[in-house]
Scaffold this active site. Structure first.
Site, mmCIF file in Angstrom:
data_model
loop_
_atom_site.group_PDB
_atom_site.id
_atom_site.type_symbol
_atom_site.label_atom_id
_atom_site.label_comp_id
_atom_site.label_asym_id
_atom_site.label_seq_id
_atom_site.Cartn_x
_atom_site.Cartn_y
_atom_site.Cartn_z
ATOM 1 N N ASN A 1 9.739 10.648 -14.976
ATOM 2 C CA ASN A 1 8.523 11.462 -14.856
ATOM 3 C C ASN A 1 8.687 12.392 -13.662
ATOM 4 O O ASN A 1 8.555 11.974 -12.518
ATOM 5 C CB ASN A 1 7.322 10.520 -14.668
ATOM 6 C CG ASN A 1 6.037 11.276 -14.409
ATOM 7 O OD1 ASN A 1 5.972 12.489 -14.576
ATOM 8 N ND2 ASN A 1 5.005 10.547 -14.011
ATOM 9 N N TRP A 2 8.973 13.641 -13.947
ATOM 10 C CA TRP A 2 9.263 14.605 -12.868
ATOM 11 C C TRP A 2 8.004 15.074 -12.151
ATOM 12 O O TRP A 2 8.094 15.741 -11.123
ATOM 13 C CB TRP A 2 10.017 15.816 -13.423
ATOM 14 C CG TRP A 2 11.376 15.487 -13.961
ATOM 15 C CD1 TRP A 2 11.966 14.251 -14.043
ATOM 16 C CD2 TRP A 2 12.333 16.417 -14.495
ATOM 17 N NE1 TRP A 2 13.218 14.359 -14.595
ATOM 18 C CE2 TRP A 2 13.466 15.669 -14.889
ATOM 19 C CE3 TRP A 2 12.332 17.796 -14.692
ATOM 20 C CZ2 TRP A 2 14.590 16.277 -15.459
ATOM 21 C CZ3 TRP A 2 13.436 18.396 -15.251
ATOM 22 C CH2 TRP A 2 14.561 17.639 -15.624
ATOM 23 N N LYS A 3 6.855 14.793 -12.712
ATOM 24 C CA LYS A 3 5.578 15.238 -12.126
ATOM 25 C C LYS A 3 5.627 16.747 -11.847
ATOM 26 O O LYS A 3 6.281 17.474 -12.605
ATOM 27 C CB LYS A 3 5.258 14.420 -10.863
ATOM 28 C CG LYS A 3 5.350 12.911 -11.145
ATOM 29 C CD LYS A 3 4.815 12.051 -10.049
ATOM 30 C CE LYS A 3 5.004 10.587 -10.442
ATOM 31 N NZ LYS A 3 4.442 9.662 -9.478
ATOM 32 N N HIS B 1 -1.666 8.657 -16.893
ATOM 33 C CA HIS B 1 -1.006 8.325 -15.632
ATOM 34 C C HIS B 1 -2.090 8.188 -14.550
ATOM 35 O O HIS B 1 -3.097 8.908 -14.584
ATOM 36 C CB HIS B 1 -0.011 9.416 -15.261
ATOM 37 C CG HIS B 1 0.851 9.040 -14.103
ATOM 38 N ND1 HIS B 1 0.399 9.099 -12.807
ATOM 39 C CD2 HIS B 1 2.109 8.554 -14.054
ATOM 40 C CE1 HIS B 1 1.360 8.675 -12.000
ATOM 41 N NE2 HIS B 1 2.409 8.331 -12.726
ATOM 42 N N GLU C 1 -2.295 9.268 -11.695
ATOM 43 C CA GLU C 1 -2.606 10.523 -10.992
ATOM 44 C C GLU C 1 -3.577 11.382 -11.814
ATOM 45 O O GLU C 1 -4.401 12.102 -11.261
ATOM 46 C CB GLU C 1 -1.304 11.285 -10.689
ATOM 47 C CG GLU C 1 -0.519 10.582 -9.583
ATOM 48 C CD GLU C 1 0.984 10.705 -9.675
ATOM 49 O OE1 GLU C 1 1.485 11.567 -10.421
ATOM 50 O OE2 GLU C 1 1.677 9.907 -9.003
ATOM 51 N N GLU D 1 1.914 0.404 -14.467
ATOM 52 C CA GLU D 1 2.206 1.042 -13.185
ATOM 53 C C GLU D 1 1.129 0.658 -12.176
ATOM 54 O O GLU D 1 0.074 1.315 -12.110
ATOM 55 C CB GLU D 1 2.224 2.564 -13.349
ATOM 56 C CG GLU D 1 3.276 3.062 -14.322
ATOM 57 C CD GLU D 1 3.692 4.491 -13.995
ATOM 58 O OE1 GLU D 1 4.881 4.707 -13.778
ATOM 59 O OE2 GLU D 1 2.818 5.363 -13.924
ATOM 60 N N GLY E 1 4.998 5.763 -5.803
ATOM 61 C CA GLY E 1 5.352 6.696 -4.730
ATOM 62 C C GLY E 1 5.223 6.114 -3.337
ATOM 63 O O GLY E 1 5.257 6.848 -2.355
ATOM 64 N N SER F 1 7.773 2.860 -7.754
ATOM 65 C CA SER F 1 8.881 2.673 -6.811
ATOM 66 C C SER F 1 10.060 1.914 -7.410
ATOM 67 O O SER F 1 10.730 1.142 -6.715
ATOM 68 C CB SER F 1 8.387 2.010 -5.518
ATOM 69 O OG SER F 1 7.420 2.831 -4.899
ATOM 70 N N GLY G 1 9.474 7.769 -11.227
ATOM 71 C CA GLY G 1 9.005 9.013 -10.618
ATOM 72 C C GLY G 1 10.062 9.565 -9.674
ATOM 73 O O GLY G 1 11.040 10.187 -10.104
ATOM 74 N N GLY G 2 9.890 9.314 -8.388
ATOM 75 C CA GLY G 2 10.759 9.886 -7.353
ATOM 76 C C GLY G 2 12.246 9.786 -7.655
ATOM 77 O O GLY G 2 12.982 10.776 -7.520
HETATM 78 P P1 PGA Z 1 7.438 6.469 -8.479
HETATM 79 O O1 PGA Z 1 6.455 6.997 -9.617
HETATM 80 O O2 PGA Z 1 8.681 5.957 -9.186
HETATM 81 O O3 PGA Z 1 7.726 7.670 -7.624
HETATM 82 O O4 PGA Z 1 6.737 5.385 -7.757
HETATM 83 C C1 PGA Z 1 6.331 6.343 -10.852
HETATM 84 C C2 PGA Z 1 5.328 7.064 -11.715
HETATM 85 O O5 PGA Z 1 4.340 7.555 -11.180
HETATM 86 O O6 PGA Z 1 5.486 7.172 -12.945
#
Ligand code: PGA
Length: 251
Positions: A9-11, A96, A98, A168, A174, A214, A235-236
């Protein structure tokens, strides 16, 4: 046997040029590799077609990060499931944390998004997960149960069979604080139990449940070794080709 998936997930990251470099590197590095999982990349909307071109050649799958709850018309800034289907997008993240937090998305809206996607044969990657306060007050199971009941359990069995669930925990996203292997397995088993109660054992056994929060090149192997963890939503660590590829190879 349910599918294993690692999704990146590149956001809201990367310019077009950087995104093209990332997708082409991943495609190249995985060329000819017998991955034990399906690899899904979730770039921002403007890069979906470019990423799809690489995907066609390399067996990667491309996902959108969001979709409109509306089907078409005067909704400035929105992207419909029909539009995603018209460029052959296979998956879409829904709900998600967010989106829930910054854009106020509710389970009722998410249910509409899921419905729109399924009507266009796009598989939703439906996110659930509790806040830190909710875990600390021991209401995490109840929160996840409600997210599933209100966002997904309106589906019939055939529809639900197309859905991927991503657990999640919000406190792990994050933050560098990942759920322990035991915490992840416990919640994944609980989710599978809820699916069993609603749709029966066969559907539950065939549902892919991803862990996100994470997850990185160092901890992926241990997390993925759990019987109910079928891969990750990353994510990251998905923004760096080398790290993401290590995660893909963690099965
Ligand atoms: P993260 O994000 O790996 O940076 O914690 C995961 C996500 O939000 O899908």
């Amino acid at each position: 046997m349910r599918k294993k998936i690692v999704a990146g997930n590149w956001k809201m990251n990367k310019t077009f040029q950087d995104a093209e470099e990332l997708v082409s590197t991943i495609a190249e590095e995985l060329d000819g590799v017998d991955t034990k999982c399906e690899v899904v990349l979730c770039p921002p909307f403007p890069y979906l077609e470019m990423a799809s071109d690489y995907a066609d050649e390399s067996g990667l799958q491309i996902a959108a990060q969001n979709v409109s709850e509306y089907t078409q018309g005067a909704y400035t800034g929105e992207v419909s499931a029909d539009m995603l289907a018209s460029i052959e997008i296979g998956y879409c993240i829904v709900g998600h944390s967010e989106r829930r937090k910054y854009f106020g998305e509710t389970n009722a809206q998410l249910a509409l998004k899921v419905e729109n996607l399924l009507e266009h044969a796009i598989k939703p990657i439906f996110c659930v997960g509790e806040l830190l306060d909710e875990r600390n007050s021991n209401s995490h199971f109840e929160v996840v149960k409600q997210q599933l009941s209100e966002g997904l359990f309106q589906l019939n069995e055939d529809e639900f069979s197309e859905v991927v669930v991503a657990y999640e925990p919000v406190w792990a996203i994050g933050t560098g604080v990942t759920a322990t292997s035991a915490q992840a397995q416990e919640m994944h088993a609980y989710i599978r139990q809820l699916i069993t109660e609603k749709y029966g054992k066969t559907v539950a056994d065939n549902t892919t449940i991803l862990y996100g929060g994470s997850c990185n090149a160092k901890n992926a192997k241990e997390l993925f070794a759990n019987p109910d963890v079928d891969g990750g939503l990353i994510g990251g660590a998905s923004l760096v080709a080398e790290d993401f590829i290590k995660i893909v190879k963690s099965f």
